[in-house]
Write a protein that holds these residues in place. Structure first.
Motif, short mmCIF file in Angstrom:
data_model
loop_
_atom_site.label_atom_id
_atom_site.label_comp_id
_atom_site.label_asym_id
_atom_site.label_seq_id
_atom_site.Cartn_x
_atom_site.Cartn_y
_atom_site.Cartn_z
N CYS A 126 0.84 -1.20 0.00
CA CYS A 126 0.00 0.00 0.00
C CYS A 126 0.88 1.25 0.00
O CYS A 126 1.76 1.40 0.82
CB CYS A 126 -0.92 0.02 1.22
N ILE A 128 0.02 4.14 0.79
CA ILE A 128 -0.22 5.04 1.93
C ILE A 128 -0.27 4.26 3.26
O ILE A 128 -0.84 4.70 4.23
CB ILE A 128 -1.48 5.91 1.73
N ASP A 130 -1.68 1.57 4.62
CA ASP A 130 -2.98 1.45 5.26
C ASP A 130 -2.97 0.58 6.51
O ASP A 130 -2.27 -0.43 6.57
CB ASP A 130 -3.98 0.86 4.25
N CYS A 137 -7.64 3.26 1.37
CA CYS A 137 -7.55 3.34 -0.09
C CYS A 137 -8.36 2.20 -0.72
O CYS A 137 -8.54 1.14 -0.12
CB CYS A 137 -6.10 3.35 -0.57
N CYS A 140 -6.71 -1.31 -1.19
CA CYS A 140 -6.61 -2.19 -0.02
C CYS A 140 -7.97 -2.72 0.40
O CYS A 140 -8.09 -3.86 0.81
CB CYS A 140 -5.93 -1.46 1.13
ZN LIG Z 1 -4.07 0.99 0.83
#
Ligand SMILES: [Zn+2]
Length: 523
Positions: A126, A128, A130, A137, A140
């Protein structure tokens, strides 16, 4: 200056589970299912925000009261800045450090990583990072829906979770928050405003970590608005498309105090969201400055044994102190602690060079090495008009001289140095270049009656090495010169002073009445 990623890991957070970091690595859960059954349980992690984590680990550290202090390596802030940062973290505030350059603002912000968990699980791949239990997001969310407990898990170290950005007027929303990528959208067949088409900027990539923005007032107004929206609502508009990004980030800032308080530099709603304003400062005492410089400067080098005299450390530190008070130097930008740090490194190098050239075993810096370190000093001074007129070199030399005078007074106020001054007034001269070998210089210095007997206050006896005796003796001569009791020319020849201070004591040796000038030549 500042902690590298490695030292951040070294100082890593108190780990309540007391797993060795290697043990955690070896046995760490690799899938969402394993994660659920580990100490990284959903109950513990699902709603644990970064600011909760910082707070929990800080509380653990406050309970431990270890001797290293709350933030190891932060010197001189124990009673001022550190308690305010502790309060800000306990309050779960976003906060700003207001201070002039070189007040360890970046270092303090980086030290916050020592309050992060040693390892933080996230959904592998991911962008960012997660939270496995509440991904934001779409990628995910889809992955967890598809793979369930088999969703792969990866881990971040505290160093991975610190993102820093120097604000400049040309920073864009795309840099900071993200951009819509039309190619990505076309390839994936997504709606343009879908999260799958977002190319994430720095802030989302700092998700579940600490994001530090230095020199906040340099950020354009509309970028501040974007930042505020993210902090406040978790929503932001990119190219007119609303994007929902409920990020979990501890945002910290730094700024020059005058820029920050200037009207119109910071949009009011953003200012309102910054929970604490904390003022940093330069070291309050010379001793604290010496301690910081000793910690930061590269002094332990291979090759030679070194003795670094305390009075040299104090002279170097007082250059910065003098500069901070000097009217010829811009008060608004300040005089960074990097000045004494770079100067120290250059001073030692000049002493090293002398030792190498003369095949000496011991490196002992002298005052002449401080003058040789001007290139490490002048660039750190922002001069006002008057200073510009005189030139950086001139201003630098004046500062060194003032620093020597004060340091000399610390050791020799009230000492009787009349005999030494007289020797020069009677025509004695001695050249002490910064390259002359210690043994040769010491022979010459011994000609000055009374000089080598006066080294006691500096902790130097006649039993010490020639290198130490020469450095100490030269310090006395430089001190007398700084007080204009003896003269010195550009070839570093010490001789009688041109002016005659303290007439009550030196009347008998007034230049006009002197019958002859005794000259000595030294090379
Ligand atoms: Zn994510």
């Amino acid at each position: 200056m500042g902690a590298s990623g490695d030292s951040a890991r070294e100082l890593s957070a108190y780990n309540p589970e007391k797993y060795s970091s290697l043990g955690v690595l070896m046995s760490s859960p690799r899938t969402l299912g394993e994660l659920r059954r580990s100490h990284f349980s959903e109950e513990r992690l699902r709603n644990r925000r970064v600011k909760d984590e910082l707070r929990d680990n800080l509380i653990a550290r406050l309970r431990q009261r270890d001797d290293g202090g709350i933030f190891p390596g932060i010197v001189g802030y124990d009673d001022t800045v550190v308690p305010q940062i502790v309060n800000a973290v306990l309050s779960r505030h976003n906060f700003i450090l207001l201070g002039l350059r070189g007040q360890a603002k970046s270092r303090i912000l980086r030290a916050l990583t020592t309050l992060l968990d040693e390892q933080m699980p996230y959904i592998e791949g991911c962008e960012i990072r997660d939270n496995p239990y509440s991904p934001i997001c779409r990628r995910c969310r889809e992955e967890v829906a598809r793979l369930g407990d088999a969703t792969p898990i990866a881990y971040l170290t505290p160093g991975d979770r610190y993102v820093e950005k120097l604000a400049t007027p040309d920073v864009t929303i795309a840099d900071l928050i993200g951009d819509i990528d039309p190619i990505k959208a076309a390839r994936g067949g997504h709606e343009l405003s879908s999260e799958m088409t977002v190319h994430y900027g720095l802030l989302p990539r700092a998700n579940r970590g600490i994001f530090a923005i230095n020199e906040l007032p340099d950020l354009a107004g509309k970028i501040q608005v974007g930042l505020f929206n993210i902090m406040q609502e978790g929503d932001v508009q990119i190219k007119g498309y609303p994007i929902r990004l409920p990020l979990d980030v501890a945002i910290v800032f730094s700024a020059n105090p005058e820029d920050y308080t200037a009207r119109g530099k910071i949009i009011t709603p953003l200012k309102d969201r910054i929970g604490s304003e904390i003022r940093t400062h330069y070291p309050a005492t010379v001793d604290e400055g010496v301690a910081i410089t000793a910690q930061e400067a590269w002094t332990r080098r291979n090759g030679h044994a070194m003795h670094l005299p305390t009075y040299i450390q104090q002279v170097i530190e007082r250059i910065a102190f003098a500069a901070r008070e000097d009217k010829k130097i811009d008060k608004r930008s300040g005089v960074s602690q990097r000045l004494p740090i770079s100067a120290m490194e250059n001073v030692i190098s000049n002493a090293e060079r002398r030792a190498l050239r003369n095949d000496e075993k011991l490196v002992v810096p002298r005052v002449s090495d401080v003058y040789a370190a001007l290139p490490a000093i002048t660039g750190k001074l922002e001069l006002e008009y008057e200073g510009e007129m005189k030139g950086a070199d001139f201003v630098g030399r004046e500062l060194i001289r003032a620093a020597i005078a004060k340091t000399y007074d610390e050791y020799f106020t009230g000492a009787n140095v009349q005999q030494i001054v007289q020797w020069f007034d009677l025509g004695g001269e001695i050249q002490l270049s910064d390259s002359v070998p210690a043994s040769e210089a010491l022979e010459n210095l011994k000609e000055i009656q009374g000089l080598t007997d006066k080294l006691g206050p500096l902790g130097v006896s006649p039993k010490e090495s020639p290198e130490q005796q020469v450095s100490a003796a030269e310090f006395i001569l430089e001190g007398l010169h700084a007080h204009k009791r003896i003269g010195r020319n550009e070839e570093r020849v010490f001789k009688a002073g041109e002016k005659k201070p303290e007439p009550q004591r030196e009347k008998a040796f007034d230049a006009d009445e002197r019958p002859y000038r005794q000259r000595r030549q030294f090379n």
